[in-house]
Enzyme design. Structure first.
Site, mmCIF file in Angstrom:
data_model
loop_
_atom_site.group_PDB
_atom_site.id
_atom_site.type_symbol
_atom_site.label_atom_id
_atom_site.label_comp_id
_atom_site.label_asym_id
_atom_site.label_seq_id
_atom_site.Cartn_x
_atom_site.Cartn_y
_atom_site.Cartn_z
ATOM 1 N N HIS A 172 0.812 -1.210 0.000
ATOM 2 C CA HIS A 172 0.000 0.000 0.000
ATOM 3 C C HIS A 172 0.854 1.272 0.000
ATOM 4 C CE1 HIS A 172 -3.626 2.089 -0.059
ATOM 5 N NE2 HIS A 172 -4.186 1.742 1.097
ATOM 6 N N ASP B 160 -2.213 2.189 -4.594
ATOM 7 C CA ASP B 160 -3.434 2.634 -3.928
ATOM 8 C C ASP B 160 -4.543 1.597 -4.129
ATOM 9 O OD1 ASP B 160 -2.237 4.992 -3.092
ATOM 10 O OD2 ASP B 160 -2.807 6.063 -4.921
#
Length: 463
Positions: free
Chosen positions: A434, A438
């Protein structure tokens, strides 16, 4: 004609050494300064392999009368230079640890495949070395009989370490090792004699220091502190190097990446129908079965091309975007998890992918896969469905940024066209870093995989 002229010129100058004689004398001096190059087991190896030295010996003494006369004219230096190569005293060769790869400096000798006294052929595996990544065989350098092993199972060895001594003579038996046993046992009485003298001298100090024996217990207690108390029907075995490496890399992945997993479900009806319809014709033309894995590899390639960030990786303060697609496939073996790489997967068709998968999986299970075949990779596909897994959260394989998890196919009731019908469904999972990817890109990626698998015709039309 030129050879005869050289011989006549050498014979006419018998009072002074000829250029040929000087070269031989210089060669003998080099040989004398480096005896390891001419004597012992290495000489036997040179004779066995038929090097230029052996060829020179045949040329000088077999059929060339000119060289024979020159050798018999009193060139003692030449005799000393040739004799080591023609001697049969070098009857043994040594098996050593081979080069194991640029990133591997040592390994553990896992087990011996042969025993002392057994006959082996050239290049036949006599032992196995377990490294952090693969298992490597140690082959016999020549045909013969194993005299003895120089290392033990569990020892850490490096490239070039001598592992075994092999006699090229078929008549060698256990008598050779038995002769060495008394040699090793004879020098042992001398140390005990010295040790007996030491206690006599140090007997008084030992009596004066009763606290000396109390010092060993603390380390023993500290060594037992992290261990679990012994129980019945339990056994303790050391972890293999491969298992240690897998454990370290997976834990490093958890500690480094910001791991997040997103899920989706795929209707496998059309892909399974495609496979059932063309599997026979596919096998007849390509000689390999059409599986479901190749369909997911093609779907992953398409998704990576639509979402290039999933194929990228963080390197310090930079992001490296890869314009190629090398897909790793997780293969579980009896010795641990290995991840071979399908290189240039974006340039392959279904048949090429299936052949590559079968070849890599076979090598992985047989333990013959190489380091180069597991190096690199920009994305991983793991199929836990072959073991019956319904759903899971796979862990990223560093230095990649994402991994696709496949699972088992289960018939479930689904609403299709307003009606409830049974459909073969599979849950798919994408674990991603992450920090780089995204949620939007991750969901789009997994959605693309779903669309391509559910409608493989998209690959033909590139839509």
């Amino acid at each position: 004609m030129m050879l005869r002229a050289v011989i006549r010129r050498a014979a006419s100058k018998s009072s002074s050494p000829s250029l040929f004689g000087k070269s031989l004398q210089s060669s003998s001096r080099v040989a004398a300064s480096s005896p390891s190059l001419l004597t012992g087991s290495e000489t036997g190896t040179l004779l066995h392999r038929g090097t230029h030295a052996h060829s020179f010996h045949n040329l000088a003494f077999s059929g060339n009368s000119g060289f024979s006369r020159l050798a018999s004219s009193g060139s003692s230096t030449m005799q000393r230079w040739v004799r080591p190569f023609s001697s049969e005293s070098g009857d043994t060769v040594e098996a050593v640890v081979p080069h194991m790869g640029e990133s591997i400096t040592d390994g553990t000798l896992a087990n011996f495949l042969k025993k002392p006294g057994e006959r082996v052929e050239a290049d036949e595996a006599i032992a196995q070395i377990e490294t952090d990544k693969v298992t490597i065989d140690i082959g016999s350098p020549a045909s013969g009989v194993i005299q003895e092993f120089l290392v033990k199972e569990g020892d850490t060895v490096e490239p070039g370490t001598k592992v075994a001594i092999i006699s090229k003579s078929e008549a060698v038996s256990h008598s050779a090792p038995s002769q060495k046993v008394p040699e090793t046992s004879e020098p042992k009485p001398s140390p005990p004699a010295e040790e007996k003298q030491k206690p006599k001298v140090e007997s008084a100090p030992v009596a004066d220091k009763p606290k000396a024996p109390s010092s060993p217990p603390p380390p023993k207690q500290s060594a037992k502190e992290p261990q679990l108390p012994p129980k019945e029907r339990e056994r303790r075995v050391p972890m293999t190097r491969l298992r240690k490496r897998v454990a370290t890399r997976l834990k490093d992945s958890q500690n480094t990446f910001a791991l997040l997993t997103t899920f989706n479900e795929v209707d496998m009806t059309n892909l399974m129908k495609l496979r059932s319809q063309y599997k026979d014709a596919f096998y007849e033309k390509h000689g390999v079965k059409l599986g479901l894995m190749s369909g997911f590899i093609k779907a992953a390639v398409s998704a990576l091309q639509h979402q290039p960030v999933v194929n990228a990786v963080i390197d310090g303060d930079d992001i490296i975007y890869r314009d190629y697609v090398d897909i790793s496939i997780a293969v579980g073996t009896s010795k641990g998890l290995v991840v071979p790489v399908i290189r240039g997967a974006d340039q392959m068709n279904f048949a090429e992918i299936e052949k590559t998968i079968n070849s890599l999986a076979k090598k992985a299970n047989e333990g013959t896969i190489s380091i180069d075949e597991m190096a690199g990779g920009s994305f991983t596909v793991s199929n836990g469905g072959v073991y019956g897994s319904l759903i899971s959260t796979p862990i990223i394989n560093p230095p990649q940024s994402a991994i696709l998890g496949m699972h088992s196919i289960v018939s479930r009731p689904m609403v299709v066209g307003g009606s409830v019908v049974p459909r073969p469904m599979m849950y798919v999972a994408l674990t991603y870093d992450h920090r780089l990817i995204d949620g939007r890109e991750a969901v789009y990626f997994l959605r693309r995989v779903k669309d391509v698998v559910e409608d493989p015709q998209r690959l033909l039309l590139d839509i």
